[in-house]
Design an enzyme around this catalytic site. Structure first.
Site, PDB file in Angstrom:
ATOM      1  N   ARG A   1       7.290  20.741 -19.501  1.00  9.86           N
ATOM      2  CA  ARG A   1       8.542  21.501 -19.326  1.00  9.86           C
ATOM      3  C   ARG A   1       8.506  23.043 -18.905  1.00  9.86           C
ATOM      4  O   ARG A   1       9.223  23.375 -18.194  1.00  9.86           O
ATOM      5  CB  ARG A   1       9.210  21.747 -20.926  1.00  9.86           C
TER       6      ARG A   1
ATOM      7  N   GLU B   1       8.395  22.490 -15.030  1.00  8.81           N
ATOM      8  CA  GLU B   1       9.624  22.344 -14.564  1.00  8.81           C
ATOM      9  C   GLU B   1      10.366  23.724 -14.257  1.00  8.81           C
ATOM     10  O   GLU B   1      10.945  23.825 -13.540  1.00  8.81           O
ATOM     11  CB  GLU B   1      10.252  21.415 -15.487  1.00  8.81           C
TER      12      GLU B   1
ATOM     13  N   SER C   1       0.182  40.293 -12.666  1.00 11.28           N
ATOM     14  CA  SER C   1      -1.272  39.701 -12.840  1.00 11.28           C
ATOM     15  C   SER C   1      -1.219  38.750 -13.855  1.00 11.28           C
ATOM     16  O   SER C   1      -0.420  38.560 -14.976  1.00 11.28           O
ATOM     17  CB  SER C   1      -2.209  40.788 -13.250  1.00 11.28           C
TER      18      SER C   1
END
Lengths: 149, 149, 149, 149, 149, 149, 149, 149, 149, 149
Positions: free
Chosen positions: H91, H94, H117
């Site tokens: 997830r 995604e 960073s």
């Protein structure tokens, strides 16, 4: 009959002995009288050492003859691709992706059609003090080879 | 309404104009007062130029405003992966595969846990005369960044 | 302002003109006074020609200046990976997979640690008559480069 | 019941014994009366040896019957893909990428529609002295096979 | 100067004309006096036709000379990899994955060390009536080639 | 509690015993009264045997019950992808790449929208004598399945 | 009949108009009364807008109805994989590779077996002033969903 | 001489001891006085611990010195790619694919050309109660780094 | 001569016309008297329609004969791999990765060695009201095919 | 200290014990009072069992505590990618490739922008008798989740 110890096994033993004996890569290189990046790469399995160099390193690190035999063998070069995404190494990969095409243009402009050799080649590593934070300075220095039929 | 010209299209036009006008990358960089590798990379689409820099380059090369607009836009960085196997660029890829793990060891030994920044970073390109054949000398100079939580 | 014609477009035009004019690669190479494999590779986009060579080829084939300009440009080398599975080309790939490690052993045994250069390198193509069926004979001839720090 | 020793295990044992006994690939090939590249490739696992050849090699190298059994078995051919990026082997890969399409054109021009066989095929390895540095000369010699329905 | 029409463009035009004229592949093959699978493969771009065959097909299908020129050219063979997952084609891929190693064993047992040629090779397609549902019968018929140094 | 022996381990033991006892695949298939390609594929791990078949094979080959248990288990089918580039197997892969799209066209022309089943499917292997060199003849015979909602 | 404009084309036009009109993403989000990250993602093609929102944005940016129609369509979500190696986006990829397994452990420890939803989910973007250099603060806030049969 | 225990082996032992002793990651972090996500990531092999931290953890979990030595070593960072498709981790992948390009736009709008960073960086994990179902809240907090030549 | 319109172009036109005319997939399926999932898949290019069905759809949507011709052609099936990571489709991919091996076990336990056909196969789509949130219910219904030699 | 037994090792032991004791997956599920597909998936390593369930299964199958401990641990979910090409599992992959885009369209038409959850989700397996051959009926039943910011 035992096969020759794999170079990655030898490298793991070198790393373990180096740490447990409190030796730096720089100290080993100095003991060998060999360049720092070359020595480190060789001990990680990327260059063959002479039998004499291999023996010296193993004496220094308390490693046995099987390690020395492995260190003196011809390697198949190249890192495990999984290592290429380690952040410290990946920054070099990223730099080549961002600046590689520009360096190609400049090599051709300055030297003509050809390449920077990666064989007749040396790498230097240095720390440059800087008030805004010290800097890693890596120099690639390779002979220009022109396409020559 | 036209979309902004793609940076690879702009780069192709810059390259064509540069060659037809007989200008070197070095001459363009000098005209801009900007570093050589940075200028070349920027014109190939890897860095945004200021509007003023973009205008200057387009004046020099006889390119129109659409090119200048493109050159001044924020890029998505990184080269076409197919380019990575061009022999001139591949030698850098090979050098990272052979020496990357050694450089990682040396960065950690000298600086501790962290990386050489590829952002606060500059690249220098030079030719070093050598009786055995001149050499390409590339310097990567990046700020050390330590893992800091 | 037009970008420089892509080398694969130029190659398609060279191929079409070559066939329609009934010229062989050998005839073109002879007209240029250049080696056969080099000439074929150059016209397919893998080597830059001199402006004079490019003009000669375009005169011979009835192609215009845009093609000549493209032929004289520095290439990004390497074939489309999809081509590597064409059966005629794939047999070379297979041969490298089967014999590559043996050739590596023999190069190291004969020359020491190093490579056969693919830059200071030439390829020869010949037909050798044989009562059991004529043979394709390809010779790779490259300078040995030793790993030299 | 033991399975037959894997050919890569047998190859590692052959390599170790060869080095420790100070034998070259050339010496082994000569002892067998077999071609140099074929012998090296076979011992690395790419060709089956006859039972007699396998026995001879194992006698010469002091290896036991399990190695001989392995050497005489039918191989599944092809190198570990990771080896293809070893610099010494990669130069061959690069040469195929740069010159493969030209060789395809020339095979078709000279012979018609077909391939150079990689099965009815031999490879020769030689060193050619050259004042500018000795050269590696590899010859691929394969029967032409025409597409024949 | 136009480049030669790409073979996939020619194939699309052949397919469109074939359907619109209500011709089967079998009818075209019969008109040419050529084998069915060969003819279909050739028109899809996998084999060069003779100039005469190409002209005949284009006459039959009402296609112009540019298509005929394309059909008579030497192809770069091999299907678009995306097509390999079309279910009708994938079943062949699956069959090779399930039975390929067994066929390798049987080729070696029956013929010795070598391959079934895919060049001196023909494919036959037939429908075999069967009360449980008619069957697709595909025959691969290739010359055995022994590894011969 | 031991896990069931992996089918690739069982296959290695079958292969070793088969060779050491001097039995052919054909002899084993005959002893079982089962088709040749099916038997070979099953022993290589691609089909489950009945307990009775597995016992018979192990009796014939002098293998123990753990092998028989493995041979009678449901497999996960499919070859190691690395095997697909063995030259003997690769020729089938190449043939599917070259002729797969033509076979798809012909299946649809003859049967309509659907596939050749790879499940209700058999493979035949034969040697056909030929004065120009004997031939490998492989027949794929699968039930046509139409897309049926 | 025109197909609906592709969302990446619409995104390119939105970006061009936004820049030429001197509008920030923040200003557009505010004009819409919608969250900043959501608005930016939607205009780049990752969320459908309502017809009213799409009309408002196109009025603001001087874009025509075809763009508005595209913005209101259901997307197929996900970025071009090539973008994932842009350094600004890659740092997120790297963070997931380094911290993803730890976050998985902590989600399971705190919530049990399940996931953070990426659907019932919002992302917040902020700048946090810091004397050592301002910071990018990204918050992922997703509903926990437990595996529930 | 033993090589240093691999960090994934050490992580497996830490996980086993943690569960069998009934300790949470939170409890271990608290005992160390270190941040929760950092501690979990470090014990899974993504950060080196100080020798003192490693000793403390091993005392708490009843693990021996070899584990402590491993935990204090410099890691090669990055998760096994197979883990990236575990649903709980996927997830995040995604979310980066859907929102990454929007975050890039917003970073550039707010900060200019540069990155967040991933080294000067921290991650926070929290549970936020919500009447519609509690929520996972992950905060990425990284220093902005501008491209600075 | 025009080639037949590509099925993805036809699908884009169908989608555009469907939306602009305010028609649902369900309404189109009903007008055709065909199953809902079949109709949607066919219009997206995964099944050939009869000429009559194609004409009916094009009449309903105001599309011309070229679209109808395309819809009635035999497809090469399978989605663009990039679509597989769209979150709505990916959840199916994930479900197969998590439950595929279990379904394989259960198919073999219940039916023996074989597969669920994906050809003699239908898919049903339904909404099931649920007080905790309505549910998507997808039914795969395929004929069992046993491995039958 | 032993690490927790890997779930794939535990699954292999469960499978071996299940077969040797002559138990079906259905019988085990019934003994547990848990759904059939869930139970099978859990024992193959895709769901954690409660300690009580794990103990019950191990009692039933005669497996020791180390297996039970493994079965009750949180998994990293997802099958070995090599398994995805087993023909029985591949048919599901193919179905998603053919029907996935249609299901996406229908989910959006019926429910709006969102997904079928793969977490709040169940799978049912059934055999449906059919005179033309019995059928495998798989039902995916997942909660609809709308994109909700």
């Amino acid at each position: 009959m035992e096969p020759i110890m794999n170079k990655s096994v030898a490298a793991d033993l070198v790393v373990a002995a180096r740490i447990r004996r409190g030796l730096t890569w720089a100290a080993i290189a100095e003991a060998l009288g060999a360049p720092l990046v070359w020595t480190t790469a060789a001990l990680l399995g990327q260059h063959p050492m002479t039998a004499e160099q291999a023996r010296q390193v193993c004496d220094l690190l308390g490693l046995d003859d099987a390690v020395a035999e492995s260190l003196s063998r011809q390697p198949a070069r190249g890192a495990d691709p999984a290592l290429m995404s380690d952040p410290t190494i990946y920054r070099f990969v990223e730099a080549i992706s961002v600046y590689g095409p520009a360096l190609k243009e400049l090599i051709h402009e300055e030297f003509g059609d050809g390449i920077m050799s990666a064989i007749n080649f040396k790498v230097d590593f240095a720390r440059r003090p800087d008030p805004d934070g010290d800097r890693v300075v890596i120099t690639f220095d390779g002979k220009f080879l022109d396409y020559r039929w």
